[in-house]
Design an enzyme around this catalytic site. Structure first.
Site, PDB file in Angstrom:
ATOM      1  N   ASP A 156       7.846  43.640  86.093  1.00  0.00           N
ATOM      2  CA  ASP A 156       8.298  42.306  86.471  1.00  0.00           C
ATOM      3  C   ASP A 156       9.724  42.426  87.034  1.00  0.00           C
ATOM      4  OD1 ASP A 156       8.525  39.374  86.383  1.00  0.00           O
ATOM      5  OD2 ASP A 156       9.829  39.712  84.655  1.00  0.00           O
ATOM      6  N   ASP A 194      12.329  39.237  87.718  1.00  0.00           N
ATOM      7  CA  ASP A 194      13.321  38.315  87.132  1.00  0.00           C
ATOM      8  C   ASP A 194      13.388  38.417  85.614  1.00  0.00           C
ATOM      9  OD1 ASP A 194      14.325  36.848  89.478  1.00  0.00           O
ATOM     10  OD2 ASP A 194      12.245  36.225  89.677  1.00  0.00           O
TER      11      ASP A 194
HETATM   12 MG   LIG Z   1      10.418  37.631  84.238  1.00  0.00          MG
END
Ligand SMILES: [Mg+2]
Length: 265
Positions: free
Chosen positions: A11, A13
């Site tokens: 991932d 962010d």
């Molecule tokens: Mg995230």
């Protein structure tokens, strides 16, 4: 292609990128170590390919595939040119066939100009322009009652479109999650052991689908209860958030797996 010692799905962010500053400098040394060890890093994000390609280049990840728009699509070497009819074009066309009253309650990114996307996402306007370059999914705001939203979602479902509420946005796509995309990408690399990293509930499916999962600390959201596999060490948590936690988790796991131990850092 030779089978790498491992394959990483990450991932962005709050995981590889700092939650607030989007900085990834604390992961720089680990990224270099992974490159030396021949371990590909597949970025998996809600972002568009247009947003992700510059990050992948800056991180020196080469031309590994990327899981874009929350798993609604996979992008390979470059940002595809939209010569054919994309999923996105079809989503927008289908929206045009929905009951007008319901349709009017949904304000998709395709109904917004960059200034409006900037206002609703908090992204600076240049970034909002990249976020608007969609290919696989259409996020939007719902401006109606819950019952109307149910009717809207049911009408879309009848036309083969999935709608997912996450955070502030109702996102339409033809289906697919980050986790759904992992097996086919791993197959391209000869199905090596997989490691997934994420910081939020929407990453848990990806962590559970990998051979090893690393839950990066997220001080911005409610604690995630104990997960299956944590007792055995298949799933582990970091103490630090963002790219520092990303590095912390991988350092420990690669050491435990005996991967790249010989390299002096
Ligand atoms: Mg995230």
């Amino acid at each position: 292609m030779t089978r790498p010692p491992a394959l990483i799905f990450s991932d962005l962010d709050g995981t590889l990128l700092d939650h607030d500053s989007y900085d990834w400098a604390p992961a720089r040394v680990m990224l270099a170590r992974l490159a030396r060890a021949g371990i590909p890093v597949v970025l998996a994000s809600s972002k568009t390919a247009a947003e992700m390609v510059p990050l992948r280049a800056a991180m020196g990840l080469g031309t590994v595939p990327m899981i874009c728009e929350n798993g609604a699509g996979v992008v390979g070497d470059a940002v595809p040119d939209d010569d054919g009819l994309t999923d996105y074009d079809q989503l927008r066309a289908t929206l045009g066939r929905i009951d007008r009253a319901l349709r009017g309650r949904f304000e998709g990114f395709g109904d917004m100009d960059p200034a409006r996307i900037s206002a609703v996402t908090g992204l600076p306007e240049p970034d909002a322009r990249l976020a608007a370059q969609r290919r696989f999914s259409e996020p939007g705001l719902w401006h109606g009652a819950a019952a109307e939203q149910e009717a809207f979602v049911a009408a879309l479902r009848a036309m083969g479109i999935a709608a997912r509420m996450g955070g502030r946005f109702l996102t339409l796509s033809f289906g697919g999650t980050k986790a759904d995309r992992m097996a086919s990408i791993a197959a391209r690399y000869g199905t090596p052991p997989t490691i997934a990293l994420g910081d939020a509930p929407n990453d848990l499916e990806m962590l559970q689908s990998a051979d090893f999962g690393i839950l990066v600390a997220n001080p911005h959201s409610p604690p995630i209860p104990p997960l299956p596999g944590e007792d055995t060490g298949r799933i582990r948590r970091t103490s630090r958030p963002g790219p520092a936690g990303w590095t912390e988790g991988l350092t420990g796991l690669l050491s435990d797996l005996g991967i790249d131990d010989s390299h002096d850092l």
